[in-house]
Design an enzyme around this catalytic site. Sequence first.
Site, PDB file in Angstrom:
ATOM      1  N   THR A 135       0.812  -1.215   0.000  1.00  0.00           N
ATOM      2  CA  THR A 135       0.000   0.000   0.000  1.00  0.00           C
ATOM      3  C   THR A 135       0.848   1.269   0.000  1.00  0.00           C
ATOM      4  OG1 THR A 135      -1.500   1.265   1.417  1.00  0.00           O
ATOM      5  CG2 THR A 135      -0.096  -0.290   2.537  1.00  0.00           C
ATOM      6  N   ASP A 136       0.256   2.353  -0.481  1.00  0.00           N
ATOM      7  CA  ASP A 136       0.951   3.651  -0.418  1.00  0.00           C
ATOM      8  C   ASP A 136       0.973   4.199   1.009  1.00  0.00           C
ATOM      9  OD1 ASP A 136      -1.744   4.315  -0.174  1.00  0.00           O
ATOM     10  OD2 ASP A 136      -1.739   5.830  -1.767  1.00  0.00           O
ATOM     11  N   GLU A 137       0.183   3.576   1.911  1.00  0.00           N
ATOM     12  CA  GLU A 137       0.112   4.099   3.282  1.00  0.00           C
ATOM     13  C   GLU A 137       1.442   3.936   4.019  1.00  0.00           C
ATOM     14  OE1 GLU A 137      -3.518   3.205   5.360  1.00  0.00           O
ATOM     15  OE2 GLU A 137      -4.597   2.929   3.480  1.00  0.00           O
ATOM     16  N   TYR A 160      -1.797  -0.737  10.902  1.00  0.00           N
ATOM     17  CA  TYR A 160      -1.906  -1.387   9.585  1.00  0.00           C
ATOM     18  C   TYR A 160      -0.722  -1.019   8.693  1.00  0.00           C
ATOM     19  CZ  TYR A 160      -3.227  -1.851   4.663  1.00  0.00           C
ATOM     20  OH  TYR A 160      -3.208  -2.124   3.319  1.00  0.00           O
ATOM     21  N   LYS A 164       2.396  -3.300   7.187  1.00  0.00           N
ATOM     22  CA  LYS A 164       2.677  -3.470   5.747  1.00  0.00           C
ATOM     23  C   LYS A 164       4.097  -2.990   5.429  1.00  0.00           C
ATOM     24  CE  LYS A 164       0.270  -4.743   2.872  1.00  0.00           C
ATOM     25  NZ  LYS A 164      -0.088  -6.099   2.350  1.00  0.00           N
TER      26      LYS A 164
END
Length: 369
Positions: A135-137, A160, A164
């Site tokens: 993810t870009d998060e 989260y 990741k």
Amino acid sequence: MTTLLVTGGAGFIGTNFIRHMLKTRPDWRIVNLDVLTYAGNAANLDDMARQMPERYCFVRGDINDSHRVMDLLRNERPWAVVHFAAESHVDRSILGPLAFVETNVTGTARLLIACRQVWEESGRPADFRFVHVSTDEVYGSLGPEGYFTETTAYDPSSPYSASKAASDHLVRAWHCTYGFPAMVTNCSNNYGPYQFPEKLIPLMILNILEEKPLPVYGDGANVRDWLYVVDHCEALATVLEKGAPGQTYNIGGGAERRNIDVVQQLCSLLDDRLDRRGDRRSQRLIRFVTDRPGHDRRYAIDAAKIQHELGWRPRFRFEEALADTVDWYLANGPWVDFVRSGDYRRWIETNYGPDGTRAAQTVKEHPTT
Ligand code: NAD
Ligand code: TYD
């Protein structure tokens, strides 16, 4: 026939990916390994299992179960693994972070160990690929300017995104240390069919349908870069077939929108379809509620690398794909009822409180970045 092993294929993106690959790659066979958490629904692919039993196979199992995974790899001999399996919802990670470490970090590590072991046993085949879907998060929060590139420093805010980020580092370490042919993709927020209705877009669609409050966190001005799931599937297929081991590719939809604008758009799409236009009935359901702790302000992807090096770009326009997504949820009431029949109601009450507006939230607020 070429075999592909997909982990987490009974979830939102995995389901769309498997359907896309079975449709577009007629000589591919897909094995789907999924433990079926609340977010997994094997029935999403029942039609595929019925129509093409020789090309699609579901295996219920955990990526943490190394023996099971190694047996599967030795029996199926896939040429590639596409790893979607994860705990994926930020709000759940705030209320229960450990599952995110166990699945996203430990699970990915165990999966890497199993995959590498079988890859070594098979003589390190040069064409083997491992694609880790992330993810870009992991990059944290942007201000009003700028974009995430593949070299942006990691700065995750939530349990989260931290889990990741850890998994991305493990995948890269397996490439650097063991020469394991892995690639990482970091994509922006997906939307489309089969998304579990805890995420913004499907949650709002179903709440509008049922005329329940529409809980917009904070001031509603947080920005996400929306990627239609079919565009994401095409990007992943491109990375799988043309990407270089050891590389990272950012995948974005080029559709930055403020949350409040997305919610208002959904209100008007549904008002049109439900003949509720006159009195702006759905807009009046919007409630600005307690913000998410550590809520990232803005995500936006610079997808120049995958565009220039691999020739992928998104095909779908946000407004049209959003309307198609609304129509999919309207046409798939039984799917919605089925996925909401488990512990869904308990989750909604825990996260939003009994009146649906987070009044019961006791997590201390955190300044937005
Ligand atoms: P999802 O929550 O809908 O699906 C996850 C799937 O993984 C479920 O089917 C679940 O049963 C399975 N799973 C969970 N733990 C498992 C385990 N231990 N062993 C085997 N299977 C397990 O998630 P999604 O939205 O489809 O996301 C897929 C991947 O893409 C995730 O890795 C996520 O971090 C990443 N991602 C998602 C988005 C998004 O917008 N949805 C954006 C960026 C990245
Ligand atoms: P979400 O779909 O949970 O994805 P992510 O947190 O991974 O970006 O949320 C998208 C945006 O919508 C995010 O800024 C949080 C916000 N949001 C709300 O305002 N209300 C909600 O009920 C939910 C679920 C999300």
